[in-house]
Enzyme design. Structure first.
Site, PDB file in Angstrom:
ATOM      1  N   LEU A  13       7.277  -1.316  -2.926  1.00 38.67           N
ATOM      2  CA  LEU A  13       6.961  -0.050  -3.585  1.00 38.67           C
ATOM      3  C   LEU A  13       5.461   0.187  -3.606  1.00 38.67           C
ATOM      4  CD1 LEU A  13       9.454  -0.238  -6.586  1.00 38.67           C
ATOM      5  CD2 LEU A  13       9.712   1.016  -4.446  1.00 38.67           C
ATOM      6  N   CYS A  14       5.088   1.445  -3.753  1.00 38.45           N
ATOM      7  CA  CYS A  14       3.699   1.883  -3.811  1.00 38.45           C
ATOM      8  C   CYS A  14       2.945   1.066  -4.856  1.00 38.45           C
ATOM      9  CB  CYS A  14       3.681   3.369  -4.185  1.00 38.45           C
ATOM     10  SG  CYS A  14       2.045   4.081  -4.266  1.00 38.45           S
ATOM     11  N   PRO A  15       1.775   0.608  -4.547  1.00 36.37           N
ATOM     12  CA  PRO A  15       0.932   0.853  -3.369  1.00 36.37           C
ATOM     13  C   PRO A  15       1.020  -0.230  -2.300  1.00 36.37           C
ATOM     14  CG  PRO A  15      -0.416  -0.201  -5.018  1.00 36.37           C
ATOM     15  CD  PRO A  15       0.998  -0.080  -5.596  1.00 36.37           C
TER      16      PRO A  15
END
Length: 75
Positions: A13-15
């Site tokens: 997942l981001c980042p």
């Protein structure tokens, strides 16, 4: 022949997809290509923004089912 690397960021997942791609790009010479596969929906906006900010070229963006595929040329 152009140097190429691939990075599988599926499930991250981001980042993390962008951060890990940045690390992989450091391994390439200027002009090298990195193909990143990601499943995080935010990656669709994150990679173009990352390339614009860093000066790398986003060569292509595509989708293979649920997987987003980005090809980045190191500048």
């Amino acid at each position: 022949m152009t140097d190429t690397l691939e990075y599988d960021a599926t499930g991250l997942l981001c980042p993390l997809p962008v951060l890990r791609a940045n690390r992989k790009l450091r391994e390439l010479p200027v002009g090298g290509l990195l193909t990143v596969r990601a499943t995080d929906p935010a990656a669709e906006q994150d990679f173009p923004a990352y390339c614009k900010q860093t000066g790398h070229e986003l060569v292509s963006t595509s989708r293979e089912g649920e997987v987003l595929v980005f090809v980045i040329r190191k500048r």
